[in-house]
Design a protein around this motif. Sequence first.
Motif, mmCIF file in Angstrom:
data_model
loop_
_atom_site.group_PDB
_atom_site.id
_atom_site.type_symbol
_atom_site.label_atom_id
_atom_site.label_comp_id
_atom_site.label_asym_id
_atom_site.label_seq_id
_atom_site.Cartn_x
_atom_site.Cartn_y
_atom_site.Cartn_z
ATOM 1 N N LYS A 124 -60.552 49.967 -20.121
ATOM 2 C CA LYS A 124 -61.756 50.270 -20.840
ATOM 3 C C LYS A 124 -62.736 49.314 -20.048
ATOM 4 N N GLY A 133 -55.176 53.231 -26.885
ATOM 5 C CA GLY A 133 -56.449 52.658 -27.482
ATOM 6 C C GLY A 133 -56.116 51.192 -27.798
ATOM 7 N N GLY A 223 -60.859 55.036 -19.338
ATOM 8 C CA GLY A 223 -60.790 55.853 -20.428
ATOM 9 C C GLY A 223 -62.125 55.840 -21.324
ATOM 10 N N THR A 224 -63.236 55.121 -20.834
ATOM 11 C CA THR A 224 -64.409 54.869 -21.378
ATOM 12 C C THR A 224 -65.244 55.930 -20.977
ATOM 13 N N THR A 227 -66.874 58.892 -23.523
ATOM 14 C CA THR A 227 -66.564 58.281 -24.800
ATOM 15 C C THR A 227 -68.102 57.707 -25.533
ATOM 16 N N ARG A 228 -68.290 57.825 -26.723
ATOM 17 C CA ARG A 228 -69.104 57.320 -27.430
ATOM 18 C C ARG A 228 -68.987 55.856 -27.465
ATOM 19 N N VAL A 229 -69.882 54.902 -27.216
ATOM 20 C CA VAL A 229 -69.795 53.638 -27.106
ATOM 21 C C VAL A 229 -70.770 52.816 -27.659
ATOM 22 N N THR A 242 -73.354 57.640 -24.860
ATOM 23 C CA THR A 242 -72.257 58.203 -24.449
ATOM 24 C C THR A 242 -72.010 57.759 -22.947
ATOM 25 N N HIS A 272 -65.162 51.383 -28.294
ATOM 26 C CA HIS A 272 -65.139 52.555 -28.122
ATOM 27 C C HIS A 272 -65.337 53.176 -29.505
ATOM 28 N N ARG A 274 -65.985 56.321 -32.678
ATOM 29 C CA ARG A 274 -65.500 57.649 -32.902
ATOM 30 C C ARG A 274 -66.620 58.702 -32.776
ATOM 31 N N PRO A 275 -66.526 59.787 -32.113
ATOM 32 C CA PRO A 275 -67.736 60.801 -31.970
ATOM 33 C C PRO A 275 -68.260 61.010 -33.288
#
Length: 277
Positions: A124, A133, A223-224, A227-229, A242, A272, A274-275
């Motif tokens: 991350k 995760g 893993g980032t 991903t939505r952050v 994103t 991180h 959730r979408p």
Amino acid sequence: MSAAPPDPVPFEPVRPDVVRSAAGPSWGPIEVVDRTGSTNADLVARCSDRDCVGAVLIAEEQVDGRGRQGRRWESVPGTHLAMSMVVDAHGAAAAGALGWIPLLTGVAVVSAITEVTGVSSRVKWPNDVLVGGLKVSGILAELAHGLQDSGVGRSVVVGVGVNTGLAADALPVPTATSLNLVTGTSVDRSRLAGAILASMARELSRWPHDLGALAEDYRAVCGTLGTRVRVDLPQSQVLVGTATDVDETGRIVVIPESGGAAIAINAGDVTHLRPLA
């Protein structure tokens, strides 16, 4: 009459000879101590009056460890790998290249975990290592000699902490895990330490002259990306968007949900998310 406390869980001490055999020839003295405040602080202090490049210090118990942004953590004997190493920074062409050291360390930890345990892990951004995760490892890099006239530190102390043997009820936060919980068996910390050092040496062999290749290695395990952050920035600013890339300077590139051009960030706490539904 109160019951006697339970006997401590036995563990296999870290063996310097095994670490050395796995680490290869790129490193200097490898020392294992029973207990210390902080392996990073110890090596920073040693480097104040001598050349310690290549030195490695591992502690069975660390009582005043430090993480990013001054966060404090302790290691219970036998349940962690707490290790620091000194990296030569003379070769950095510019101070910006120093930012790659903790990132390439994350790549090295991911590689070593897979080699020793078979477990797949991800980074991350910038350098937390996650399994499923959940955080299993943290990294902290510190200049050891201050800044020289060129703006580049003479050496960098890199600390790596890996949760290897923590029980579920001993995890510091719900977002953490340990390798023994993931694998269901004990982890050979000596082999893991040696594998991290060997992988570090491979990554450092391309630093700082081939940052493009390092960026490719990093993107492959990050893993980032995609991903939505949420990024908590200095001055209490927050960016949600994103993560789309890591550039050749190690910055995370985020497209804001609010619209506008992509933003490259060199410092911030990433969460991180959730979408969107």
